[in-house]
Structures are given as C-alpha cells and as structure tokens.
Design a protein around this motif. Structure first.
Motif, PDB file in Angstrom:
ATOM      1  N   SER A 170      22.600   6.370  10.385  1.00 49.58           N
ATOM      2  CA  SER A 170      22.590   7.488   9.451  1.00 49.58           C
ATOM      3  C   SER A 170      23.956   7.642   8.796  1.00 49.58           C
ATOM      4  O   SER A 170      24.987   7.429   9.426  1.00 49.58           O
ATOM      5  N   ALA A 171      23.933   8.038   7.526  1.00 48.36           N
ATOM      6  CA  ALA A 171      25.172   8.328   6.816  1.00 48.36           C
ATOM      7  C   ALA A 171      25.630   9.757   7.064  1.00 48.36           C
ATOM      8  O   ALA A 171      26.738  10.134   6.684  1.00 48.36           O
TER       9      ALA A 171
ATOM     10  N   ALA B 147      20.896  17.400  14.047  1.00 53.57           N
ATOM     11  CA  ALA B 147      19.450  17.329  13.852  1.00 53.57           C
ATOM     12  C   ALA B 147      19.081  16.189  12.900  1.00 53.57           C
ATOM     13  O   ALA B 147      18.132  15.429  13.170  1.00 53.57           O
ATOM     14  N   LYS B 148      19.826  16.039  11.812  1.00 53.60           N
ATOM     15  CA  LYS B 148      19.551  14.944  10.872  1.00 53.60           C
ATOM     16  C   LYS B 148      19.878  13.592  11.495  1.00 53.60           C
ATOM     17  O   LYS B 148      19.149  12.612  11.307  1.00 53.60           O
ATOM     18  N   LEU B 149      20.980  13.538  12.227  1.00 56.91           N
ATOM     19  CA  LEU B 149      21.333  12.296  12.914  1.00 56.91           C
ATOM     20  C   LEU B 149      20.228  11.878  13.875  1.00 56.91           C
ATOM     21  O   LEU B 149      19.819  10.707  13.902  1.00 56.91           O
ATOM     22  N   ASN B 150      19.727  12.825  14.646  1.00 57.46           N
ATOM     23  CA  ASN B 150      18.671  12.506  15.606  1.00 57.46           C
ATOM     24  C   ASN B 150      17.403  12.039  14.915  1.00 57.46           C
ATOM     25  O   ASN B 150      16.743  11.095  15.370  1.00 57.46           O
ATOM     26  N   ALA B 151      17.052  12.696  13.803  1.00 55.81           N
ATOM     27  CA  ALA B 151      15.827  12.344  13.089  1.00 55.81           C
ATOM     28  C   ALA B 151      15.900  10.931  12.513  1.00 55.81           C
ATOM     29  O   ALA B 151      14.907  10.196  12.513  1.00 55.81           O
ATOM     30  N   GLU B 152      17.068  10.536  12.035  1.00 51.18           N
ATOM     31  CA  GLU B 152      17.209   9.232  11.391  1.00 51.18           C
ATOM     32  C   GLU B 152      17.520   8.118  12.390  1.00 51.18           C
ATOM     33  O   GLU B 152      16.980   7.015  12.277  1.00 51.18           O
ATOM     34  N   GLU B 153      18.364   8.402  13.357  1.00 51.94           N
ATOM     35  CA  GLU B 153      18.795   7.355  14.281  1.00 51.94           C
ATOM     36  C   GLU B 153      17.880   7.218  15.500  1.00 51.94           C
ATOM     37  O   GLU B 153      17.846   6.157  16.127  1.00 51.94           O
TER      38      GLU B 153
ATOM     39  N   MET C 147      17.662  22.969  23.621  1.00 51.54           N
ATOM     40  CA  MET C 147      16.215  23.092  23.542  1.00 51.54           C
ATOM     41  C   MET C 147      15.604  22.242  22.433  1.00 51.54           C
ATOM     42  O   MET C 147      14.384  22.240  22.257  1.00 51.54           O
ATOM     43  N   ALA C 148      16.414  21.505  21.670  1.00 50.49           N
ATOM     44  CA  ALA C 148      15.891  20.772  20.522  1.00 50.49           C
ATOM     45  C   ALA C 148      15.127  19.522  20.937  1.00 50.49           C
ATOM     46  O   ALA C 148      14.118  19.161  20.321  1.00 50.49           O
ATOM     47  N   ASP C 149      15.607  18.829  21.954  1.00 51.78           N
ATOM     48  CA  ASP C 149      14.987  17.594  22.409  1.00 51.78           C
ATOM     49  C   ASP C 149      13.860  17.918  23.395  1.00 51.78           C
ATOM     50  O   ASP C 149      13.874  18.968  24.031  1.00 51.78           O
TER      51      ASP C 149
END
Length: 301
Positions: A147-148, A154-160, A170-172
C-alpha cells in the motif's frame, strides 16, 4: 493469543493518564519523520510500556506466556511494533520454510518499513523477548499488495491484508475466532480461506506449536484444569465451590494461556472422553517430558 479489548478512545485515555505529554511529543516525532521520509530520532514508546502491560494482564501479546508483575517487571517486556518502523525483511527464509514445512505463499510489507507508525499507539503491543527479537524482528508477512498509504492503519490493513493476527483492539477478528487448541497444540479454527491462512502463519511465525516452554506451560494448565473439573463434579461442597471458582477464572483473559484453557473447557462440555485423552497426554508431558506424544504440530494449509 487472545484479543486485547481496548477501544481507540480508551487507549488514548490510558496513555494520557500514564504520560500526559506523550502524544504531543510523539506527534512532533512523527512530523519529523514525515519531513525526512524515514524514521529518525529517539523512540518514546518505552515510556508507555506500562499501559500495554496492564491491558495485556502481564502476558505476551503473541504467545500468551505469563510475565512478571513487580517493580522489576519492566525489563522482561519489549514494546513491539506490529508494522516495523524502519524496514521489512522477507519471511520465511529458505531454512525456516524447510524446517516448518511451509507450503503457502506470502508476500512482505514495505521494505522501507512504516516510519509514520513508529509513534502510533495502535501499532504497539508488549511481548516476551523471544516473540520480539528472534521471531518478529523486522518481518511483516502480508497476503495482499503493498500500500502507498503511510499512516492510516485501516487502509493499510484493507490493501495489504496482514497475515499476522492483530491482538490489540476491536477492528480485527478476535484471535479466539481464528486459533483454537487441540490439547496443548494451537491449530487454525477455520477450515479454509484467508482466516485459516492467517492462523497458520501466526502459529508458524511465532512457533507457537513448537516452543517447549509454551507446550509445557499449557500441559501443566490442562493437568490442573482436569483436576478441578473432577473436583467440581465429585468433591465435597467446599471442594466443588473452590474448583468452580478456578474454572470460572480460567475462562477469563487474566489466566495464563487462557485461550488454551477455554478450548479445553469447551471440549470437556462437548466430549469429556476426548478431553480426558488430552489430559492424559498432557499428564505424560508433565511427568515424563515426552514431546513426541503430540507429533510435530498443527496441520498445514
């Protein structure tokens, strides 16, 4: 591994309570990193180590090994960056892949690391030195694409699509949903897909199925729990009352190796005969120290 159930707001409150000016100084460090495009300067994370020690009930975030709780406990804990701050080294190397008989494919996170997360509280947990230094080190296996995005977790997790389970927050998905136990052995709870792969990678990565200190600790736990289960069923009223107190505590997050404990107690309710088999094998480990009783470990993906 268990969930560390803290909300973002609660984590910030606890840090402000522990070190009132920490976030202000951390923000300045992050601003410097943003300008230089790399991590530099002194790390401030050790100042908030106590927050994570308390949140994790003085257990390692990854292996759940109980650690010290005393005026000298601080030396036993490392603050671990989930995403490495300065670099990412590919995992597994050829030797590790052969030793662990790894057949799945993994990618690696950003080779330059994630410097903007060096002072991000949601990128920290505290771990034992084994999980941190020789094992986690500067590795960060992923299943997605690089990810860039520099700082939005949250964005890093979604892309990577990280392959290591995130225990903090609690997100994962809860680690309890992804990893269970067959006796003293951790195994994936899901039959397939990304969640099963994450569980298997996490087990392999931290060698949760191979480390003798973890295996022996769980074996002692199962022997103790079996004795309490029998006492709760067949003991005197006072013995039953005391045993039931221990069994209730074993389902809580404060208990050593609590994920293993919960899996064993659930199995006892579903299949007492199978639970007895695991108890007897654990008993042999405690008495005779025969690791071969449990084979090499979890099944492969």
């Amino acid at each position: 591994m268990i969930r560390i159930p803290v909300t973002p707001q609660e984590l910030v409150r606890l840090i402000d309570q522990e070190v009132p000016d920490w976030r202000e100084r951390a923000a300045k460090q992050t601003q410097q990193v943003r300008k230089q495009k790399r991590f530099s300067g002194e790390g401030l994370w050790s100042e908030v180590k106590g927050v994570y020690m308390a949140l994790q009930h003085h257990k390692c975030a990854y292996c759940e090994r109980p650690m010290a709780e005393s005026p000298y406990a601080n030396i036993e804990y490392d603050v671990e960056h989930f995403r490495p701050k300065s670099r990412v080294i590919p995992w597994p190397d050829a030797k590790t892949a052969k030793e662990l008989r790894i057949r799945y494919k993994v990618r690696s996170g950003n080779p330059k690391g994630y410097p903007l997360l060096a002072h991000e509280p949601h990128n920290y947990v505290v771990t034992c030195k084994v999980c941190n230094s020789p094992l986690k080190a500067d590795h960060f296996p992923i299943d997605g694409e690089l990810s860039a995005e520099g700082s939005d977790i949250a964005k890093l997790n979604a892309e990577e699509k990280p392959l290591l389970i995130v225990p903090l927050g609690m997100a994962d998905p809860s680690p309890d949903e992804l990893i269970t136990f067959e006796g003293v052995l951790p195994v994936p709870a899901k039959r397939g897909g990304y969640d099963r792969k994450r569980a298997q990678v996490t087990i392999d990565f931290f060698r949760l199925h191979l480390r003798t200190d973890l295996r022996d600790g769980r074996a002692h736990l199962l022997v103790m729990l079996w004795e309490k289960l029998e006492r709760a069923k067949n003991g005197t009223p006072e013995q039953r009352r005391l045993a039931e107190q221990v069994l209730a505590a074993a389902r809580g997050n404060r208990f050593p190796h609590s994920r293993c404990a919960r899996a064993f107690l659930d199995l006892y309710e579903r299949d007492p005969a199978k639970a007895k088999d695991y108890y007897l094998a654990a008993h042999e480990l405690v008495v005779r120290k025969e690791p071969g009783l449990y084979g090499r470990g979890a099944s492969r993906s």
